[in-house]
Design an enzyme around this catalytic site. Structure first.
Site, mmCIF file in Angstrom:
data_model
loop_
_atom_site.group_PDB
_atom_site.id
_atom_site.type_symbol
_atom_site.label_atom_id
_atom_site.label_comp_id
_atom_site.label_asym_id
_atom_site.label_seq_id
_atom_site.Cartn_x
_atom_site.Cartn_y
_atom_site.Cartn_z
ATOM 1 N N ASP A 184 39.322 105.518 82.008
ATOM 2 C CA ASP A 184 38.767 105.658 83.500
ATOM 3 C C ASP A 184 37.603 106.845 83.570
ATOM 4 O O ASP A 184 36.987 107.049 82.641
ATOM 5 C CB ASP A 184 40.130 105.854 84.411
ATOM 6 C CG ASP A 184 39.818 105.449 85.800
ATOM 7 O OD1 ASP A 184 39.017 105.665 86.301
ATOM 8 O OD2 ASP A 184 40.652 104.439 86.123
ATOM 9 N N HIS A 204 39.146 108.952 90.574
ATOM 10 C CA HIS A 204 40.075 107.618 90.091
ATOM 11 C C HIS A 204 40.938 107.786 89.082
ATOM 12 O O HIS A 204 42.000 107.403 89.445
ATOM 13 C CB HIS A 204 38.937 106.495 89.933
ATOM 14 C CG HIS A 204 39.659 105.198 90.071
ATOM 15 N ND1 HIS A 204 39.805 104.514 88.613
ATOM 16 C CD2 HIS A 204 39.928 104.310 90.881
ATOM 17 C CE1 HIS A 204 40.368 103.362 88.990
ATOM 18 N NE2 HIS A 204 40.310 103.212 90.509
ATOM 19 N N ASN A 212 38.692 93.047 92.543
ATOM 20 C CA ASN A 212 38.855 93.195 93.928
ATOM 21 C C ASN A 212 37.826 92.568 94.913
ATOM 22 O O ASN A 212 37.066 92.801 95.865
ATOM 23 C CB ASN A 212 38.768 94.694 94.630
ATOM 24 C CG ASN A 212 39.713 95.735 93.897
ATOM 25 O OD1 ASN A 212 40.778 95.202 93.875
ATOM 26 N ND2 ASN A 212 39.429 97.010 93.453
ATOM 27 N N SER A 214 43.641 98.436 91.047
ATOM 28 C CA SER A 214 43.593 99.747 90.457
ATOM 29 C C SER A 214 45.168 100.121 90.313
ATOM 30 O O SER A 214 45.724 100.518 89.343
ATOM 31 C CB SER A 214 42.766 100.794 90.663
ATOM 32 O OG SER A 214 41.391 100.259 90.251
#
Length: 402
Positions: free
Chosen positions: A63, A97, A192, A258
């Site tokens: 990430d 994130h 998404n 996520s």
């Protein structure tokens, strides 16, 4: 709101929804735990943690990096690596994130019931920072190196809350296979853009990877959750409170696949800690077999909910059928739909509501031993995609991010 680029160009998937700010009366760190509805729904304190807390398991978070200094992650993060083009050990997180994902997996809170708790609070986090940009050779190679690094440094579960299109990138495909062959549970978000197109993004669409969609608090498919025949499971991904990297006591809330991915990775860690003799394939089969049917009556398996909603407590129960069955990853025979390989995607606006801490100054199908099910699914999905070039404006899948 950030522009969706992390570090030197990593784009993890944006939720594409602006999050409403949290009122000051609910902003204290001591109230964050109360807002973690997932813990209550999964009966974490009574049904999960007395059985397993993920101890002894390392979960790699590929990430934006993970902030080691956050008060709910102290002692949880081991030195990792940075493949974004910068030097480092993965513990720099300019976006937030990765820190958020890590907190949902292994957050331990702080003080007396304050802060974020992950589903596997005794697991360790291996941060692997990456950069991802279609025109950047360093970025293209970063995910490949990140996956192999995670495997070679002891990760038993790899969380990839990232996505885009890389179906024909043979090096990435080979890296995923390397992880699967080395008995690692690979978990990635479906995407998404469910309100725009119906396809599962890569790396979730690769064979062998658990592809995770999101549901809301009522168990309905989140409106932006991408879906397709590769969907394996769905998990909570709406109104999710998690750590922020803005300050060592910061928090955010948002929506996205996520977050759902992080909860599936945490569950895999719980199972691997409780049953260390199980293979990655058997761990995946446990999660598939015990998934809860969708509340709207949708048939499972299916492209929207996969095998159903993640049920961690059931997945931790004794299951002699799974445990005595095939050790092979049930997803390796899964095909890849044509939809997952078409065209690029554009970034959507992302949003974040930062919760200032008090005094912080702001801031079936595969079922167990079911080779037949795999074969049927392969027929349903269609042939494996042969050639697709790196097309990416890879998207952020983070509901709140940082």
């Amino acid at each position: 709101m950030r522009d969706g680029r992390l570090g030197r160009g990593l784009a993890v998937l944006a939720a594409g929804s602006l999050v409403v700010a949290i009122g000051a009366g609910r902003a204290g760190a001591d109230s964050i735990r109360d807002e973690q509805w997932v813990l209550g729904d999964y009966r974490a304190e009574t049904a999960l943690w007395p059985v397993s807390q993920g101890g002894g398991i390392t979960v790699a978070v590929i990430d934006s990096g993970v902030m080691t200094g956050h008060q709910d992650l102290t002692g949880q993060v081991v030195p990792g690596a940075d493949f974004s083009g910068d030097n480092g050990d993965g513990t720099v997180d300019e976006d937030g994130h990765g820190t958020g994902m890590a907190s949902l997996i292994a957050g331990h809170g702080h003080g007396d019931g304050a802060g974020v708790m992950g589903l596997a609070p005794k697991a360790k986090i291996l941060p692997v920072r990456v950069s991802w940009d279609s025109a950047d050779a360093v970025a293209q190679a970063g995910l490949v190196r990140a996956i192999r690094f995670a495997v070679d440094h002891g990760a038993k579960v790899v969380n990839m809350s990232i996505g885009g299109y890389a179906g024909a990138d043979q090096e990435t495909r080979a890296a995923v296979k390397y992880a699967v062959d080395h008995d690692v549970v690979m978990v990635a978000a479906t995407g998404n853009s469910g309100n725009e197109a119906t396809h599962v993004e890569y790396p979730a669409a690769f064979p062998g990877v658990v592809a995770v969609g999101a549901v809301d608090r009522q168990g309905r498919l989140w409106e932006k959750s991408s879906y397709g025949p590769e969907t394996t499971l769905v998990a909570p991904g709406a109104e999710i409170y998690r750590a922020s990297a803005k300050t060592s006591a910061g928090y955010g809330v948002g929506n996205g696949t996520s977050d759902a991915t992080a909860y599936v990775s945490a569950t895999a860690a719980l199972i691997r800690a409780k049953y260390p003799e199980l293979s990655a394939g058997q761990v995946i089969n446990r999660m598939i077999r015990t998934a809860t049917p969708p509340r709207d009556g949708s048939a499972v398996p299916g492209s929207r909910y996969g095998f159903g909603v993640l049920a961690p407590a059931k997945a931790l129960e004794a299951d002699p059928v799974v445990d005595g069955g095939s050790r092979v990853n049930p997803l390796v025979g899964r095909g890849e739909s044509q939809g997952a390989a078409r065209g690029g995607v554009t970034e959507e606006p992302g949003g974040e509501a930062v919760v200032p801490a008090a005094g912080a100054g702001g801031g079936g199908w595969f079922g167990v031993g079911v080779a037949v099910g795999v074969a049927l699914w392969g027929v349903l999905v269609g042939g494996v995609v042969a050639v697709v070039v790196w097309v990416v404006r890879v998207r952020r899948r983070r509901g709140a991010g940082g």
